[in-house]
Enzyme design. Structure first.
Site, short mmCIF file in Angstrom:
data_model
loop_
_atom_site.label_atom_id
_atom_site.label_comp_id
_atom_site.label_asym_id
_atom_site.label_seq_id
_atom_site.Cartn_x
_atom_site.Cartn_y
_atom_site.Cartn_z
N PRO A 95 -11.70 16.39 -3.41
CA PRO A 95 -10.55 16.80 -2.60
C PRO A 95 -10.89 17.91 -1.61
O PRO A 95 -10.12 18.17 -0.68
CB PRO A 95 -9.52 17.27 -3.63
CG PRO A 95 -10.17 17.23 -4.96
CD PRO A 95 -11.51 16.60 -4.84
N GLU A 122 -14.33 18.71 -13.08
CA GLU A 122 -14.11 19.66 -11.96
C GLU A 122 -15.13 19.50 -10.86
O GLU A 122 -15.12 20.26 -9.90
CB GLU A 122 -14.10 21.09 -12.49
CG GLU A 122 -13.15 21.33 -13.66
CD GLU A 122 -11.73 20.82 -13.40
OE1 GLU A 122 -11.17 21.16 -12.34
OE2 GLU A 122 -11.21 20.09 -14.26
N ARG A 164 -14.77 -4.00 5.35
CA ARG A 164 -14.05 -4.91 6.25
C ARG A 164 -14.47 -4.77 7.71
O ARG A 164 -14.13 -5.61 8.53
CB ARG A 164 -12.53 -4.75 6.09
CG ARG A 164 -12.00 -3.44 6.57
CD ARG A 164 -10.51 -3.29 6.28
NE ARG A 164 -9.66 -4.07 7.18
CZ ARG A 164 -9.35 -3.71 8.42
NH1 ARG A 164 -9.83 -2.58 8.94
NH2 ARG A 164 -8.57 -4.47 9.17
N ASP A 179 -5.82 -2.52 14.39
CA ASP A 179 -5.46 -1.54 13.35
C ASP A 179 -4.83 -0.29 13.97
O ASP A 179 -5.29 0.20 14.99
CB ASP A 179 -6.71 -1.09 12.57
CG ASP A 179 -7.27 -2.19 11.70
OD1 ASP A 179 -6.55 -3.16 11.45
OD2 ASP A 179 -8.43 -2.06 11.27
N1 J9N Z 1 -9.35 12.96 -2.02
C1 J9N Z 1 -9.65 13.14 -3.35
C2 J9N Z 1 -10.88 13.03 -4.02
C3 J9N Z 1 -10.60 13.36 -5.33
C4 J9N Z 1 -11.55 13.46 -6.43
S1 J9N Z 1 -11.12 14.12 -7.93
C5 J9N Z 1 -12.68 13.99 -8.61
C6 J9N Z 1 -13.48 13.43 -7.68
C7 J9N Z 1 -12.87 13.13 -6.43
N2 J9N Z 1 -9.31 13.63 -5.45
N3 J9N Z 1 -8.73 13.52 -4.25
#
Ligand code: J9N
Length: 268
Positions: A95, A122, A164, A179
């Site tokens: 994330p 984590e 794709r 798209d």
């Molecule tokens: N965009 C996104 C990636 C993730 C994770 S959590 C553990 C690995 C990747 N969450 N949100």
């Protein structure tokens, strides 16, 4: 294109056997290899994680296991008989990564070899990305501002978006350029609604303009609907529309929607 995917849950990737991606694999357009990270763990418990230095919640994936896994995949070489010593681009879902966009999907679809490293818990000890970052291109990538339990689903999303775009993977070559977010799509506009037969379904009629055969009116109506939907669902995209791309009709519609486009007024 060759794709290597490393995960402690290889079963997550069963969907890659079906649909567009499955057919591309059958044809040899895509060579997907899914690896179990625990195959490179040496202790009896096949341990892949440990407690974080500095304290805090959760577990961090151990660097040694990742190092052995990635080294083994690099040593296997590119499948396509390309130059010895060829390296993949490494993609690590997290994330905290750079956004995965249609532009990045396009860029990655031009690579001969991608290696996806799925972290759980984590995350992966950051030295893994630092180490391989000195040997190949490594990108930490986010598919959106929400938190998944692991990188597996993010990799499925990226593989579908990239796959794709490969030559011959989509049946209809026009679908790609139409798209919403493809370069060449109406700038900063999402797609409007679509309809098919029957012309009336549960008392709901297809908008009559679409049955009229007036191609100019159809195009105008579609642009209006795209503008309305963009304002409603993606106001940040609508606000970024270049005013020079708007005609008189567009400006009237946006005015009726009380929507202002263009750069913020620097005054006040
Ligand atoms: N965009 C996104 C990636 C993730 C994770 S959590 C553990 C690995 C990747 N969450 N949100």
């Amino acid at each position: 294109m060759r794709l290597d995917i490393v995960s402690i849950f290889p079963e997550y990737f069963a969907p890659l056997d079906v649909s567009l991606i499955g057919k591309a694999r059958d044809r040899g357009t895509l060579d997907v290899r899914v690896h179990q990270l625990r195959d490179w763990a040496h202790d009896v418990h096949k341990t892949v994680d440990d407690t974080p230095y500095g304290g805090g919640p959760g577990m961090v994936m151990k660097p040694e296991v990742w190092g052995e896994a990635v080294d083994a995949i690099l040593a296997s070489g590119a499948s396509d008989g390309s130059e010895p010593g060829a390296r993949p681009r490494m993609i690590v879902p997290t994330p905290s990564g750079r956004p995965f966009t249609q532009e990045l999907a396009q860029e990655l679809s031009a690579e001969p070899w991608l290696l996806f490293a799925c972290g759980r818990y984590e995350g992966i000890d950051s030295r893994v990305m630092a180490h391989y970052g000195e040997r190949m291109r490594v990108d930490e990538v986010s598919i959106g501002d929400y938190v998944l339990a692991g990188g597996e689903v993010a990799v499925l999303v990226m593989v579908e978006a990239i796959g794709r775009l490969l030559p011959g993977v989509l049946g209809n070559a026009h679908s790609v350029v139409d798209d919403s977010f493809a370069p060449g799509a109406m700038q900063n506009l999402v797609e409007g609604p679509v309809y098919t037969k029957p012309p009336v379904w549960r008392d709901l009629e297809v908008p009559s303009v679409l049955l009229s055969g007036h191609h100019g009116k159809v195009a105008r109506w579609r642009r209006d609907e795209a503008l309305r939907r963009t304002v409603r669902n993606r106001p940040e995209l609508a606000a970024a529309i270049d005013p020079a791309t708007l005609d008189k009709h567009d400006r009237k519609l946006l005015d009726e929607l009380s929507f202002r486009v263009g750069p913020e007024d620097m005054a006040n």
